[in-house]
Enzyme design. Structure first.
Site, PDB file in Angstrom:
ATOM      1  N   ARG A 203       0.834  -1.196   0.000  1.00  0.00           N
ATOM      2  CA  ARG A 203       0.000   0.000   0.000  1.00  0.00           C
ATOM      3  C   ARG A 203       0.877   1.258   0.000  1.00  0.00           C
ATOM      4  O   ARG A 203       0.586   2.232  -0.696  1.00  0.00           O
ATOM      5  CB  ARG A 203      -0.934  -0.001   1.209  1.00  0.00           C
TER       6      ARG A 203
ATOM      7  N   CYS B 292      -1.490   6.433   8.631  1.00  0.00           N
ATOM      8  CA  CYS B 292      -1.762   5.132   8.011  1.00  0.00           C
ATOM      9  C   CYS B 292      -2.783   5.361   6.909  1.00  0.00           C
ATOM     10  O   CYS B 292      -2.720   6.374   6.217  1.00  0.00           O
ATOM     11  CB  CYS B 292      -2.253   4.126   9.053  1.00  0.00           C
TER      12      CYS B 292
END
Length: 284
Positions: free
Chosen positions: A183, A240
């Site tokens: 990611r 995040c």
């Protein structure tokens, strides 16, 4: 007072303690009902369910119409009311757990500290550790008498998207991204339709805080592993995908004896809500 982690054996001794509140934070980002469904099948005695999407997050869009991310912080007053509804008062020891190595429980841990309540800990090893110890599960849910938690000064710092944007030029702080490396690199479009990371951000996958059995590594090991990322925790920003697993890194830093890093609540999902903000890809 337990302020970071608690083991299953200690928690099991306080299941009937009226000054202890246990909260089940299980969740699945791809299946929003999975957490409550799992709770209904079985949970720790006395536990109440805390929903990441509704109880522990606020509206995704601000009053000005701007997108704030997938899991923005709830309003402080609304959060206090939710916490009181679970029976939490100023003298309550709160324990949060999940079945994901603390991935979601750490969010509740951080939120309580955000409203000034230090007596909150995450069950080390989560539900797996509880069941591995042969401790019982129940299916009946309980409701607690409302508590009287008061809002106090925050114990944790935050930064805004503007702070992070300004930091691109000042480089005064180090941004640490808690997402998995694919990611971070920009290679997982299922979760992050706009892939990549904030320019200059370093990668520390939250699961790297755990041993093979899902418990947190010890203080010395965590401290050694975080050392190459930044010189001073107060100059670090944890982020995040949406401000959830970044809290896992913040908990790990507390365990390591390195308090003071800030949370960027909107994180990647807010950052890419404005296409004028720069994006980096790959491992750099």
């Amino acid at each position: 007072m337990h302020t970071t982690l608690i083991d299953a054996a200690t928690l099991s001794q306080h299941l009937q303690d009226p000054k202890w509140v246990i909260l089940d934070c299980r969740h699945d980002l791809m299946h929003p009902n999975a957490g409550f469904d799992s709770f209904a099948i079985g949970h720790i005695e006395g536990a109440q369910f805390a929903n990441i999407d509704t109880d522990l997050s606020g509206a995704k869009t601000g009053a000005d119409g701007k997108f704030l991310g997938r899991h923005p912080l709830p309003g402080r007053a609304a959060l206090i009311e939710t916490l009181r509804g679970w029976g939490i008062s100023d003298d309550t020891q709160v324990v949060a757990y999940d079945a994901h190595g603390g991935m979601f429980a750490a969010r509740l841990w951080w939120l309580l500290r955000w409203v000034g309540h230090p007596a909150v800990a995450v069950l080390n090893g989560g539900l797996v550790a509880w069941q591995s110890a042969g401790l019982p599960m129940v299916t009946h849910a309980e409701r607690r008498t409302p508590g009287s938690l008061s809002e106090k000064s925050s114990l944790v710092p935050t930064v805004s998207v503007d702070d992070v944007l300004n930091n691109l030029s000042t480089q005064a702080r180090t941004v640490v991204d808690a997402r998995a490396n694919d990611r971070y690199r920009g290679e997982n479009e299922t979760i992050d339709p706009v892939g990549g990371h904030i320019p200059g951000a370093k990668n520390r996958f939250f699961k790297d805080n755990l041993t093979a059995d899902g418990r947190f590594k010890d203080s010395a090991q965590l401290k050694a592993e975080f050392a190459p990322l930044f010189d001073e925790p107060s100059k670090a920003i944890m982020q995040c995908g949406s401000g959830v697993t970044a809290c896992h890194n913040l908990l790990a830093l507390e365990v390591a004896g390195l308090p003071g890093a800030a949370l960027y609540p909107g994180s990647w999902s807010e950052w890419v809500g404005d296409t004028t903000r720069p994006v980096a890809t790959g491992n750099h």
